[in-house]
Scaffold this motif. Structure first.
Motif, short mmCIF file in Angstrom:
data_model
loop_
_atom_site.label_atom_id
_atom_site.label_comp_id
_atom_site.label_asym_id
_atom_site.label_seq_id
_atom_site.Cartn_x
_atom_site.Cartn_y
_atom_site.Cartn_z
N ALA A 80 0.84 -1.25 0.02
CA ALA A 80 0.04 0.05 0.10
C ALA A 80 0.99 1.29 -0.11
O ALA A 80 0.69 2.22 -0.76
CB ALA A 80 -0.92 0.20 1.24
N LEU A 81 1.87 1.03 0.83
CA LEU A 81 2.90 2.36 0.82
C LEU A 81 3.67 2.61 -0.47
O LEU A 81 3.58 3.73 -1.04
CB LEU A 81 3.81 2.00 1.98
CG LEU A 81 4.91 3.06 2.30
CD1 LEU A 81 4.20 4.56 2.51
CD2 LEU A 81 5.76 2.74 3.05
N ARG A 82 3.96 1.61 -1.28
CA ARG A 82 4.69 1.71 -2.39
C ARG A 82 3.66 2.10 -3.44
O ARG A 82 3.92 3.27 -4.50
CB ARG A 82 5.06 0.44 -2.88
CG ARG A 82 5.83 0.43 -4.39
CD ARG A 82 6.35 -1.14 -4.62
NE ARG A 82 7.74 -0.77 -5.33
CZ ARG A 82 8.42 -1.71 -5.59
NH1 ARG A 82 7.88 -2.91 -5.42
NH2 ARG A 82 9.34 -1.61 -6.58
N SER A 83 2.42 1.79 -3.30
CA SER A 83 1.33 2.40 -4.35
C SER A 83 0.99 3.81 -4.19
O SER A 83 0.97 4.64 -4.94
CB SER A 83 0.01 1.62 -3.99
OG SER A 83 -0.95 2.18 -4.96
N VAL A 84 1.00 4.27 -2.86
CA VAL A 84 1.02 5.80 -2.45
C VAL A 84 1.98 6.49 -2.95
O VAL A 84 1.98 7.75 -3.36
CB VAL A 84 0.58 5.95 -1.00
CG1 VAL A 84 0.94 7.25 -0.43
CG2 VAL A 84 -0.78 5.32 -0.38
N ARG A 85 3.22 6.10 -2.66
CA ARG A 85 4.32 6.49 -3.10
C ARG A 85 4.50 7.07 -4.70
O ARG A 85 4.92 7.97 -4.97
CB ARG A 85 5.84 5.61 -2.71
CG ARG A 85 7.10 6.30 -3.20
CD ARG A 85 7.66 7.45 -2.22
NE ARG A 85 7.05 8.69 -2.91
CZ ARG A 85 6.96 9.68 -1.92
NH1 ARG A 85 7.10 9.63 -0.78
NH2 ARG A 85 6.64 10.82 -2.49
N THR A 86 3.93 5.82 -5.28
CA THR A 86 3.88 6.24 -6.78
C THR A 86 3.02 7.22 -6.99
O THR A 86 3.19 8.31 -7.92
CB THR A 86 3.75 4.80 -7.62
OG1 THR A 86 4.62 3.93 -7.00
CG2 THR A 86 3.27 4.96 -8.94
N THR A 87 1.73 7.14 -6.56
CA THR A 87 0.77 8.17 -6.73
C THR A 87 1.17 9.86 -6.20
O THR A 87 1.20 10.63 -7.15
CB THR A 87 -0.49 7.82 -6.04
OG1 THR A 87 -0.89 6.63 -6.48
CG2 THR A 87 -1.67 8.85 -6.29
N LEU A 88 2.00 9.77 -5.13
CA LEU A 88 2.64 11.00 -4.56
C LEU A 88 3.51 11.65 -5.55
O LEU A 88 3.45 12.92 -5.86
CB LEU A 88 2.98 11.10 -3.11
CG LEU A 88 2.03 10.84 -2.23
CD1 LEU A 88 2.69 10.26 -1.00
CD2 LEU A 88 1.39 12.02 -1.94
N ASP A 89 4.49 10.75 -6.15
CA ASP A 89 5.67 11.10 -6.94
C ASP A 89 5.01 11.75 -8.18
O ASP A 89 5.52 12.63 -8.80
CB ASP A 89 6.73 9.96 -7.26
CG ASP A 89 7.25 9.93 -6.11
OD1 ASP A 89 7.72 10.72 -5.26
OD2 ASP A 89 7.96 8.83 -6.10
N ALA A 90 3.93 10.99 -8.65
CA ALA A 90 3.25 11.57 -10.17
C ALA A 90 2.53 12.89 -9.77
O ALA A 90 2.72 13.74 -10.46
CB ALA A 90 2.24 10.33 -10.73
#
Length: 169
Positions: A80-90
């Motif tokens: 879940a954290l990895r998914s959020v990180r990808t979203t935040l970076d985008a």
């Protein structure tokens, strides 16, 4: 100056992808293992970075009150954290790409959790802080990676390597 910030936003996303790939390669128990870093573990450190990015994106978009506490761990599971990180970076890359030169001098107004008085901060220095803060805590996460997995576990995260790999050098 805008190209400076778009480069940093892209570099930030690149470095985070490399870091998260390295964390994924560790045994699952190492994600929450206390390694003595400021936020104790990879889980704590990477959650802190996600939370601070949520806070800064909110501020850049006009938010005043911080949506979370700096030590919150809203994403206890790595996936879940990895998914959020990808979203935040985008989201961060998209926000920076939309900035104009005048936006860099625009004043943000917000409140910190640690003090009740309103803060005023120009966007340009706020971006410098945001990206520097990411680098600082990514370094702590990198140290935990090498502590748990040996020197090979920590990927190179140098800006110059990013620039060479992407052809931006």
């Amino acid at each position: 100056m805008l190209s400076h910030w778009t480069t940093f936003a892209a570099y930030n996303a690149w470095a985070n992808r490399r870091l998260y790939d390295a964390v994924a390669a560790l045994p699952a128990d190492d994600f929450a293992r206390d390694g003595g870093a400021f936020f104790r573990s990879l889980k704590g450190t990477l959650n802190h970075l996600a939370v601070t990015d949520e806070i800064w994106l909110d501020r850049l978009r006009g938010g005043f009150e911080p949506p979370r506490r700096l030590d919150d761990v809203p994403y206890p599971e790595f996936a879940a954290l990895r998914s959020v990180r990808t979203t935040l970076d985008a989201a961060l890359e998209a926000h920076v790409a939309e900035l104009t030169p005048d936006d860099l001098d625009r004043e943000l107004r917000f409140r910190r959790q640690a003090s009740p008085e309103p803060i005023r901060q120009r966007v340009g220095p706020a971006l410098a802080h945001l990206f520097n803060h990411q680098t600082h805590h990514r370094g702590q996460a990198h140290a935990l990676l090498t502590q748990f997995g040996g020197p090979e576990a920590g990927p190179p995260l140098d800006l110059l390597l990013y620039l060479r790999e992407t052809g931006a050098a």
